[in-house]
Each structure stands twice: as structure tokens, then as C-alpha cells.
Design an enzyme around this catalytic site. Structure first.
Site, mmCIF file in Angstrom:
data_model
loop_
_atom_site.group_PDB
_atom_site.id
_atom_site.type_symbol
_atom_site.label_atom_id
_atom_site.label_comp_id
_atom_site.label_asym_id
_atom_site.label_seq_id
_atom_site.Cartn_x
_atom_site.Cartn_y
_atom_site.Cartn_z
ATOM 1 N NE ARG A 196 -14.607 6.310 0.406
ATOM 2 C CZ ARG A 196 -13.362 6.094 0.849
ATOM 3 N NH1 ARG A 196 -12.866 4.878 0.829
ATOM 4 N NH2 ARG A 196 -12.622 7.075 1.317
ATOM 5 C CG HIS A 228 -11.195 5.088 5.198
ATOM 6 N ND1 HIS A 228 -10.134 4.409 4.634
ATOM 7 C CD2 HIS A 228 -10.655 6.093 5.936
ATOM 8 C CE1 HIS A 228 -8.999 4.979 5.030
ATOM 9 N NE2 HIS A 228 -9.295 5.983 5.823
ATOM 10 C CB THR A 257 -1.365 5.262 3.470
ATOM 11 O OG1 THR A 257 -2.485 5.651 4.273
ATOM 12 C CG2 THR A 257 -1.200 6.265 2.350
ATOM 13 C CE LYS A 286 -12.772 -0.148 -0.841
ATOM 14 N NZ LYS A 286 -11.437 0.162 -0.260
ATOM 15 C CG ASP A 295 -9.010 8.927 -2.586
ATOM 16 O OD1 ASP A 295 -7.875 8.443 -2.760
ATOM 17 O OD2 ASP A 295 -9.273 9.701 -1.647
ATOM 18 C CB ILE A 325 0.886 5.139 -1.739
ATOM 19 C CG1 ILE A 325 2.306 4.946 -2.283
ATOM 20 C CG2 ILE A 325 0.511 3.939 -0.853
ATOM 21 C CD1 ILE A 325 3.363 4.758 -1.193
ATOM 22 C CG ASP A 326 -6.293 4.702 -3.208
ATOM 23 O OD1 ASP A 326 -6.606 5.359 -2.208
ATOM 24 O OD2 ASP A 326 -7.108 4.041 -3.871
ATOM 25 C CD GLU A 349 -3.217 11.894 -1.243
ATOM 26 O OE1 GLU A 349 -3.880 11.729 -0.219
ATOM 27 O OE2 GLU A 349 -2.793 10.956 -1.933
ATOM 28 C CB SER A 398 -6.236 0.843 -2.213
ATOM 29 O OG SER A 398 -6.282 -0.424 -2.844
ATOM 30 C CG ASP A 409 1.954 9.261 -0.735
ATOM 31 O OD1 ASP A 409 1.408 8.643 -1.655
ATOM 32 O OD2 ASP A 409 1.408 9.469 0.355
ATOM 33 C CG ASP A 468 -4.023 8.247 -4.064
ATOM 34 O OD1 ASP A 468 -2.903 8.366 -3.516
ATOM 35 O OD2 ASP A 468 -5.073 8.087 -3.423
#
Length: 358
Positions: free
Chosen positions: A282, A241, A150, A268, A295, A147-148, A73, A265, A50, A145
Site C-alpha cells: 500500500r 487508497h 466501508t 488483506k 487501519d 467497519i473497516d 473513528e 479492509s 459504524d 475500526d
């Protein structure tokens, strides 16, 4: 400026920044996750990745667009402490390895890249701290982001490096690198590593992550029409999530028979844009959590430029001008134009059913 030229420089530089950050994160995975024994819950490789990726991307943006703020972030406060020395040294080494790697076709040395562009520790910490902008309604800023996804990263599954440019509360440009995503869903065991790019008004495209510049403009992405038989949901892996039981209820109302595809992440969104599914759903798991703009920003413009629609769970547009979050959480729904309204109606019906069950 004609629309084909709009954000041309930003697009080239964002592609370069994301590609280099993906090389770094893949290196972190190979060096730290595969070869070092991790205790359960150990997130240290994510921390290294990150910070290092944010240092690289922010260094490039600081060099090329010095007046643009960044919503990120991480900040470097912990790295400046004596207790952060070992982590700090590792991050500086990784970031400089990435920034000083030889130029590839399409990159320019004036972007701060190549063998002569090593940064000092202080310069890299300052670059990380450039991500502390609060966002807002007017002007332009980037959101990152590094590393979306993790947990996907730690498993060797899907994660993404996500960078977007927001201008006056609208996403103007989105670039996402997905190092572990197959180039074609028809060949899941085939070559991996995709880069997705969308400029508002110019379409959505997929490029090979290994060599994006020589492949420009890339393969144009369009979300295909779907029927209940061909429709499937793209969902989070983590129950925490998204409310997956609610998704199953919505799928039943829509007559969806295919099993959902679950991955971590913003990959999608990339899969939705290229037709590997039909609905990204979501819904909030409880009260209190607010979705972060980093995100969803890149994914939102990609889906819209691929001909899709993205809203909250009520059908209202996502608002990227509220600051670092999307505000009160009503969920996120992305789908092709032909099914989006049906999904919103099914959500209303599912909520009514849920209320009756209680």
C-alpha cells in the site's frame, strides 16, 4: 505472569466484543443495504453500522477495562443534535439488541452482556465518545475500526471489524472479524465468517466467527515461503487508497506473474497471514494523507505473529506511538520473512525507474 497467560482476559473480551459487533454489522447490511433503496453515494448504512458497533465495543470495554482509553473513528457530537434524532434512535435500538442478545459459550454476564444489560441513550452516546483518545507513546489503550472497508461493506464484499490493544506504542493484541471472508480460500463458495486473533509472542490464529470460543485456540497461521511463481499481491480495490500502477511495476521487478488479489479492509492482512497471497503493498497515492493507526494495528500484530514482517515502504518499522496516525506516510509493506527485503529493494528500483520516466 507467563506469556501464555499474558492478555488472556483481554483476548477473551476482545473476541466477544468483535463477534457481537460483526453480528450487528451483518444485521445492518441485511436490513438496510439489501432491503432499502440506496442512492449512489449514500453512506447511511455505514454511519448506522459504524456508530452502533462502536457503541457496543466501547460499552463492553468500558465495563471490563474502565481505565483503558480508546482511540476510535467516531464521536457522538452529531448524534446529540436534534437533527440526529432518527439516526440516534436507530443506533440505540441496534446497539441494545446486540448487547442484550443471550450469552454464548465463552461470554460472561459481568462483561455487560445478556438480556438485563440494555443501556440508556446517554450511556451509549458516552460510550461512543470514549473513542476520542489521542493515543501516544506510553501506557495502554485500545484502537477500534468498527467497519473497516466501508465500500466493501456496501457491496456485500470484504470488510472487517478491527480491535487492537496497544501497550507502550507496541501492538500487544489484535482481533479482526471478517463476516464475508470464506473460512478457506480453497473453497471460495463455502462457509463464510472468520475471526482472527494474535497476541504478541503467542502466535496468530483463525477461528470460525459463528462460534469462536468453542474453537479456541483455533487454526495456527503461518505465512508459507513463496517463489515468484506462487507470489501474488494483496491490494486495495480503490485506486485512491494505494498507487496500484506502482504496485504493478514492483510486481514486474520481482517477476510476479499472478494477478493481484484486490479487496477492501484489513481482510488483506488476514489473507496474507493464512497464505492467500504473499505481499500486502500500500504505497501512498500523493502527499498529505496519513494512515490511521486503527487501519493497521490489528493486521500488523497478526502478520508478525504469523511469521511475517511489516514496515513502511522504506523498510522502517511502523510507529504506533505517534498519536492517532502513523505519521508521515511512506506506505505499508507486509510480507513473509523470505520476500520482504526483496520487496523493499524492488520498491527502491521502481522509484528510480519512475523518476527516470518523468
Amino acid at each position: 505472569m507467563s506469556s501464555t497467560l499474558a492478555y488472556a482476559a483481554e483476548k477473551q473480551i476482545a473476541i466477544a466484543a468483535v463477534r457481537r459487533a460483526c453480528v450487528l454489522t451483518a444485521s445492518v447490511f441485511n436490513k438496510l443495504v439489501k432491503q432499502e433503496t440506496l442512492t449512489k453515494g449514500d453512506k447511511s448504512p455505514v454511519t448506522v453500522g459504524d456508530y452502533s458497533a462502536q457503541a457496543v465495543v466501547n460499552t463492553i470495554l468500558g465495563r471490563t477495562f474502565p481505565d483503558d482509553p480508546i482511540v476510535g473513528e467516531e464521536d457522538a457530537a452529531d448524534l446529540r443534535e436534534d437533527s440526529g434524532k432518527a439516526l440516534r434512535e436507530r443506533i440505540v435500538q441496534l446497539a441494545n439488541e446486540t448487547l442484550t442478545a443471550p450469552l454464548v459459550a465463552g461470554e460472561k454476564e459481568e462483561w455487560g452482556l445478556g438480556p438485563s444489560h440494555a443501556q440508556t441513550t446517554e450511556q451509549l452516546l458516552d460510550a461512543i465518545d470514549r473513542g476520542n483518545h489521542s493515543g501516544g507513546r506510553t501506557g495502554r489503550f485500545w484502537t477500534l475500526d468498527p467497519i473497516d472497508g466501508t465500500k466493501g461493506f456496501l457491496r456485500g464484499d470484504q470488510y472487517a471489524v478491527c480491535l487492537a490493544l496497544i501497550v507502550d506504542a507496541r501492538v500487544a493484541l489484535g482481533v479482526m472479524g471478517c463476516p464475508n471472508l470464506p473460512l478457506s480460500s480453497a473453497h471460495p463458495a463455502g462457509p463464510r465468517g472468520c475471526l482472527f486473533v494474535a497476541v504478541r509472542g503467542q502466535g496468530a490464529y483463525q477461528l470460525p466467527l459463528a462460534d469462536p470460543f468453542t474453537a479456541l485456540p483455533g487454526a495456527r497461521l503461518t505465512i508459507p515461503p513463496s517463489t515468484p511463481e506462487t507470489l501474488s499481491f494483496l491490494e486495495s480495490v480503490e485506486e485512491g487508497h494505494a498507487k496500484l500502477s506502482f504496485n504493478a511495476r514492483v510486481a514486474r521487478i520481482l517477476g510476479v506473474t499472478r494477478a493481484p488479489t484486490r479487496m477492501d479492509s484489513q481482510a488483506k492482512y488476514c489473507c496474507l497471514a493464512r497464505g492467500d497471497g504473499g505481499v500486502y503493498l500500500r504505497m501512498p497515492t500523493g502527499t498529505g494523507y496519513r494512515e490511521k493507526i486503527w487501519d493497521h494495528a490489528s493486521g500488523a500484530v497478526l502478520v508478525e505473529e504469523a511469521g511475517g514482517v511489516i514496515t513502511d515502504g522504506r523498510g522502517e518499522p511502523l510507529d504506533f506511538g505517534l498519536g492517532r496516525t502513523l505519521g508521515e506516510n511512506h506506505g505499508v509493506v507486509a510480507a513473509g520473512k523470505d520476500v520482504h527485503a526483496k520487496v523493499i529493494a524492488a520498491i527502491e528500483q521502481a522509484k528510480a525507474e519512475e523518476a527516470q520516466d518523468q
